[in-house]
Enzyme design. Structure first.
Site, short mmCIF file in Angstrom:
data_model
loop_
_atom_site.label_atom_id
_atom_site.label_comp_id
_atom_site.label_asym_id
_atom_site.label_seq_id
_atom_site.Cartn_x
_atom_site.Cartn_y
_atom_site.Cartn_z
N CYS A 45 0.84 -1.21 0.00
CA CYS A 45 0.00 0.00 0.00
C CYS A 45 0.86 1.25 0.00
CB CYS A 45 -0.91 0.02 1.23
SG CYS A 45 -2.00 -1.40 1.32
C1 BEZ Z 1 0.55 -4.63 1.83
O1 BEZ Z 1 0.20 -3.50 1.53
O2 BEZ Z 1 1.72 -4.98 1.76
C2 BEZ Z 1 -0.48 -5.62 2.27
C3 BEZ Z 1 -1.60 -5.22 2.99
C4 BEZ Z 1 -2.52 -6.16 3.42
C5 BEZ Z 1 -2.35 -7.51 3.10
C6 BEZ Z 1 -1.25 -7.90 2.33
C7 BEZ Z 1 -0.30 -6.95 1.92
#
Ligand code: BEZ
Length: 210
Positions: A45
């Site tokens: 994210c």
């Molecule tokens: C991420 O942004 O890395 C992420 C967020 C939630 C679940 C898996 C990855």
């Protein structure tokens, strides 16, 4: 709520990192990309929101405003923006909606219970000046989105809204396009000049100026 292409994008009022806003009023008759992310302070994210911030001039050039949403509260968003700026190389220049009561997530069906928890998956909605949903994409939490593809679709939508053409597989701005089936070949030649008929239903023309 299932959202289909052509539906009016649901309006909402939300608290964001840029203050409280009403979505349609904030769009102000322009294009918008509304996209959800699963959680603040997570690696994928952070890269996605950083990339969005770095693309501001590209969004501006197309008359598009970006807006992000997750179910995290506003304090969390505000605490995270420094990390996004560090990773993206620029300040966060678009609002991030705090949706802890899941109003936006539910309106746009962004929570998919099969995907692990009650946070939003990676949804993308491209919404046009008339507030119609023109594209939706849903990515799993483990896969970051391709923001070049989002810009490419906006380019294709803006072109095909103005000129009776469609874009072929893997089209990039400047590539040849397909004459709309609604246009006869004679009318296409009159309008575009250079038309190559490969099949009665597949006619190419160089990308017209919109
Ligand atoms: C991420 O942004 O890395 C992420 C967020 C939630 C679940 C898996 C990855």
């Amino acid at each position: 709520m299932t959202i289909r292409l052509g539906d009016i994008a649901p309006d909402f009022t939300a608290e964001t990192t840029a203050g409280t806003l009403r979505f349609h009023e904030w769009k102000d008759g322009g294009w918008a990309v509304l996209f959800s992310h699963p959680a603040d302070f997570t690696p994928v994210c952070t890269t996605e929101l950083g990339r969005t911030a770095s693309l501001k001039s590209e969004f501006d050039r197309r008359g598009v405003k970006a807006i992000a949403v997750s179910v995290d509260p506003i304090d969390s968003h505000n605490g995270w923006t420094g990390d996004i700026a560090e990773i993206g190389g620029t300040d966060v220049n678009f609002p991030i909606i705090a949706d802890p009561d899941r109003t936006v997530a539910n309106l746009y069906d962004m929570i998919h219970p099969g995907e692990g928890d009650t946070s939003t998956v990676r949804s993308v909605f491209i919404i046009d000046p008339a507030n119609k949903v023109r594209l939706s994409l849903t990515y799993p939490k483990s896969v970051g989105r391709n923001f070049d593809e989002i810009l490419r679709v906006i380019d294709a939508l803006q072109l095909t809204d103005l000129v009776p053409v469609s874009t072929p597989a893997d089209w990039q701005p400047g590539d040849r396009v397909i004459v709309s089936p609604a246009l006869s070949t004679a009318d296409a030649v009159a309008r575009f000049g250079d038309v190559t008929e490969v099949k009665p239903y597949l006619r190419w023309t160089p990308q017209p100026v919109a």
